[in-house]
Design an enzyme around this catalytic site. Structure first.
Site, PDB file in Angstrom:
ATOM      1  N   CYS A 195     -19.803   7.100 -23.102  1.00  0.00           N
ATOM      2  CA  CYS A 195     -21.103   7.731 -22.870  1.00  0.00           C
ATOM      3  C   CYS A 195     -21.419   7.765 -21.378  1.00  0.00           C
ATOM      4  O   CYS A 195     -22.395   7.161 -20.908  1.00  0.00           O
ATOM      5  CB  CYS A 195     -22.191   7.001 -23.648  1.00  0.00           C
ATOM      6  SG  CYS A 195     -22.025   7.186 -25.425  1.00  0.00           S
ATOM      7  N   GLU A 196     -20.585   8.439 -20.632  1.00  0.00           N
ATOM      8  CA  GLU A 196     -20.745   8.621 -19.199  1.00  0.00           C
ATOM      9  C   GLU A 196     -20.224  10.000 -18.831  1.00  0.00           C
ATOM     10  O   GLU A 196     -19.108  10.365 -19.214  1.00  0.00           O
ATOM     11  CB  GLU A 196     -19.945   7.575 -18.407  1.00  0.00           C
ATOM     12  CG  GLU A 196     -20.400   6.149 -18.569  1.00  0.00           C
ATOM     13  CD  GLU A 196     -21.671   5.849 -17.818  1.00  0.00           C
ATOM     14  OE1 GLU A 196     -22.052   6.642 -16.928  1.00  0.00           O
ATOM     15  OE2 GLU A 196     -22.297   4.817 -18.126  1.00  0.00           O
ATOM     16  N   GLU A 243       4.353  -6.522   0.501  1.00  0.00           N
ATOM     17  CA  GLU A 243       3.754  -6.767  -0.807  1.00  0.00           C
ATOM     18  C   GLU A 243       3.535  -5.466  -1.595  1.00  0.00           C
ATOM     19  O   GLU A 243       2.404  -5.062  -1.858  1.00  0.00           O
ATOM     20  CB  GLU A 243       2.416  -7.502  -0.640  1.00  0.00           C
ATOM     21  CG  GLU A 243       2.570  -8.878  -0.023  1.00  0.00           C
ATOM     22  CD  GLU A 243       1.238  -9.469   0.419  1.00  0.00           C
ATOM     23  OE1 GLU A 243       0.212  -8.750   0.341  1.00  0.00           O
ATOM     24  OE2 GLU A 243       1.223 -10.630   0.842  1.00  0.00           O
ATOM     25  N   GLY A 258       0.786  -1.223   0.000  1.00  0.00           N
ATOM     26  CA  GLY A 258       0.000   0.000   0.000  1.00  0.00           C
ATOM     27  C   GLY A 258       0.816   1.268   0.000  1.00  0.00           C
ATOM     28  O   GLY A 258       0.271   2.354   0.222  1.00  0.00           O
ATOM     29  N   GLY A 275       3.310  -3.029  -4.847  1.00  0.00           N
ATOM     30  CA  GLY A 275       3.006  -3.153  -6.269  1.00  0.00           C
ATOM     31  C   GLY A 275       3.075  -1.810  -6.949  1.00  0.00           C
ATOM     32  O   GLY A 275       3.900  -1.553  -7.817  1.00  0.00           O
ATOM     33  N   ARG A 276       2.193  -0.892  -6.510  1.00  0.00           N
ATOM     34  CA  ARG A 276       2.108   0.436  -7.103  1.00  0.00           C
ATOM     35  C   ARG A 276       3.461   1.170  -7.103  1.00  0.00           C
ATOM     36  O   ARG A 276       3.839   1.811  -8.083  1.00  0.00           O
ATOM     37  CB  ARG A 276       1.077   1.250  -6.311  1.00  0.00           C
ATOM     38  CG  ARG A 276       0.791   2.628  -6.861  1.00  0.00           C
ATOM     39  CD  ARG A 276       0.012   3.458  -5.836  1.00  0.00           C
ATOM     40  NE  ARG A 276      -1.017   2.706  -5.153  1.00  0.00           N
ATOM     41  CZ  ARG A 276      -2.318   2.816  -5.401  1.00  0.00           C
ATOM     42  NH1 ARG A 276      -2.746   3.644  -6.345  1.00  0.00           N
ATOM     43  NH2 ARG A 276      -3.189   2.110  -4.709  1.00  0.00           N
ATOM     44  N   ARG A 304      -9.595   4.755 -12.632  1.00  0.00           N
ATOM     45  CA  ARG A 304      -9.312   5.130 -11.251  1.00  0.00           C
ATOM     46  C   ARG A 304     -10.067   6.385 -10.795  1.00  0.00           C
ATOM     47  O   ARG A 304     -10.482   6.477  -9.643  1.00  0.00           O
ATOM     48  CB  ARG A 304      -7.812   5.296 -11.027  1.00  0.00           C
ATOM     49  CG  ARG A 304      -7.059   3.960 -11.126  1.00  0.00           C
ATOM     50  CD  ARG A 304      -5.662   4.058 -10.547  1.00  0.00           C
ATOM     51  NE  ARG A 304      -5.689   4.260  -9.112  1.00  0.00           N
ATOM     52  CZ  ARG A 304      -5.368   5.396  -8.506  1.00  0.00           C
ATOM     53  NH1 ARG A 304      -4.976   6.436  -9.226  1.00  0.00           N
ATOM     54  NH2 ARG A 304      -5.420   5.496  -7.198  1.00  0.00           N
ATOM     55  N   TYR A 308      -2.649  -0.304 -11.755  1.00  0.00           N
ATOM     56  CA  TYR A 308      -4.106  -0.239 -11.629  1.00  0.00           C
ATOM     57  C   TYR A 308      -4.795   0.526 -12.761  1.00  0.00           C
ATOM     58  O   TYR A 308      -5.866   1.091 -12.561  1.00  0.00           O
ATOM     59  CB  TYR A 308      -4.495   0.352 -10.268  1.00  0.00           C
ATOM     60  CG  TYR A 308      -3.980  -0.480  -9.130  1.00  0.00           C
ATOM     61  CD1 TYR A 308      -4.519  -1.729  -8.864  1.00  0.00           C
ATOM     62  CD2 TYR A 308      -2.918  -0.033  -8.343  1.00  0.00           C
ATOM     63  CE1 TYR A 308      -4.029  -2.510  -7.831  1.00  0.00           C
ATOM     64  CE2 TYR A 308      -2.416  -0.809  -7.312  1.00  0.00           C
ATOM     65  CZ  TYR A 308      -2.974  -2.051  -7.066  1.00  0.00           C
ATOM     66  OH  TYR A 308      -2.488  -2.829  -6.048  1.00  0.00           O
TER      67      TYR A 308
END
Length: 474
Positions: free
Chosen positions: A388-389, A313, A271, A315-316, A357, A418
């Site tokens: 279309c959002e 752990e 994290g 990752g980012r 994200r 991510y």
């Protein structure tokens, strides 16, 4: 430096130069040439577009490898200072491909997976199954069987049902499977804030109280070997306060459980945060490592218990900053929002299908022109996608040169983690390819999809002859 635009968020500072690349946000190899074209790892954005098209995920392999080594060295040194060792698992959920798995493995990291698909990718990359860890709150019988049959190094148990399920599988195969028990410490950390509570209301793991019974049950079963506790307190965390509080709570449980036998490992998760904008100030990994390991050592000393081996752990922090996403601008639309307030809507050829994200978390990103520089005054812009959002936003607020125009290339940094992992085919948009750059050369490591690929899964599609252009399949 002029005053901020009326619609700009408080954290966003109007830049003196809207072409400047903020250090720490962009890949270390990012630079502009004499004509203002962005280069990553020695390869120009124009060359990338001409070769592979857009949208395009681009990752600097050398920086991924360097970051993997840096994390390993930081935690290794911090652990060695206290006479223990640290194991680093790369969190595959951040971004996983066979190439990425090989990169981190070759740099000495283990790999964490949480589905059958991620397990298959890691094994296809040649990663030793004994150097894999398996997470997840709802691992199926089939997934557990495949992991055990592959010789998985460890499995993180998440529920009472899973304890019985895995034990039965291991016993049928006549083995003892190494397992950790996931514990909710009651600490939740996001960025620079953390909250410590007494109760948990989430899908992952056991409470501190129920973990005692879970570990006792694991120790009763002949198919399982309990090796340690596991905890994960959040994502995009700055500072060590949350980790320190969580570690203190876990070690109280760890000490209690030592009465039932040795516990060789304590896994404190990941994290660790990165910079997405110039306003972000992430804690250096060396400071994080030293601070976390120091408190674990101190808590063990207070309790008079041996210091276990530690596992983490990340990752980012390894794959996020080395990545950018390259887009082409399609339309530019100034929009008046109240008296004297204007925002430029810059629409690109990707969107929430390749970067979900902001839509999911309200995440902030940066952006810069990649095909040129400009002397135009900086204007408040919102980079949006083609879906279309109304929530199809890639970069909610950024200052871009006011002359941004259709055909410009736009680069969004810190998208290595991510973004591909969360990509979708919303509105039947093909997912972009992933390009790795090394030694000044660019190559495809994940092929992009085409409309043909999407229709090939639709059993009712009579013919794809109308689609003669293989778009997105670089």
């Amino acid at each position: 430096m002029s005053a901020p635009a009326p619609l700009a968020p408080d954290w966003l500072v109007r830049p003196a130069d809207a072409n400047a690349l903020a250090p720490g946000v962009w890949p270390q190899s990012a630079e502009r040439d004499g004509e203002g074209v962005l280069h990553i790892g020695g390869v120009s954005a124009l060359r990338l577009r001409d070769t592979f098209g857009t949208p395009l995920y681009v990752v600097d392999e050398a920086e991924v490898r360097a970051r993997a080594r840096r994390v390993l060295d930081a935690f290794g040194a911090a652990a060695e200072k206290h006479g223990t060792r640290a194991r680093i698992y790369y969190a595959g959920k951040a971004f996983l491909s066979t190439e990425a798995a090989r990169w981190v493995s070759e740099e000495g990291l283990w790999v964490d997976v949480c589905t059958e698909g991620e397990l298959a990718v890691a094994l296809a990359a040649g990663v030793d199954a004994a150097r894999l860890g398996f997470h997840g709150n709802n691992k199926t019988v089939r997934e557990l069987e495949r992991a055990v049959d592959a010789g998985i190094g460890s499995i993180v148990l998440d529920s009472a049902i899973e304890i019985e399920r895995l034990s039965a599988i291991a016993e049928r195969r006549g083995i003892r499977q190494s397992v950790l028990v996931r514990v909710n410490s009651g600490v939740h950390a996001e960025t620079h804030d953390f909250l410590a509570t007494a109760h948990e209301d989430q899908k992952f793991g056991f409470t501190l109280e129920s973990a005692v019974g879970a570990v006792a049950r694991v120790r009763q079963l002949p198919g399982l070997e309990f090796v340690g506790l596991h905890c994960h307190i959040g994502s995009q965390i700055f500072g060590t306060a949350g980790f320190r509080e969580s570690a203190s709570r876990l070690l109280e449980l760890h000490a209690l459980l030592l009465d039932g036998g040795d516990i060789p490992v304590l896994n404190l998760g990941g994290g660790f945060g990165i910079a997405y904008t110039s306003a972000d100030d992430p804690t250096p990994i060396e400071e994080l490592a030293e601070g976390i390991v120091d408190v674990v050592a101190a808590e063990c000393a207070v309790r008079g218990i041996p210091l276990p081996a530690l596992a983490f752990e990340p990752g980012r922090i390894i794959v996020g900053p080395p990545g950018i996403t390259l887009y082409e601008v399609g339309t530019v639309k100034p929009v008046e929002v109240g008296a004297g307030a204007q925002r430029i809507y810059v629409s690109v050829d990707g969107g929430m299908s390749d970067n979900a994200r902001h839509a999911l978390y309200g995440a902030d990103f940066s952006a810069r022109l990649a095909s040129r520089t400009s002397d135009a005054e900086a204007a408040l812009a919102r980079v949006v996608g083609r879906h279309c959002e109304s929530g199809d936003i890639v970069v909610d607020a950024e200052y871009l040169p006011g002359d941004v125009t259709p055909g410009d290339l736009l680069a969004v940094p810190a998208t290595g983690a991510y973004c591909y992992s969360l990509a979708s085919n919303y509105n039947y948009v093909p997912r972009p390819p992933v390009i790795a750059i090394r030694d000044g050369e660019a190559r495809v490591i994940v092929r992009g999809e085409s409309v043909h690929d999407l229709l090939a899964r639709d059993v009712g599609a009579a013919s794809t002859d109308a689609f003669t252009t293989d778009t997105g399949g670089a």
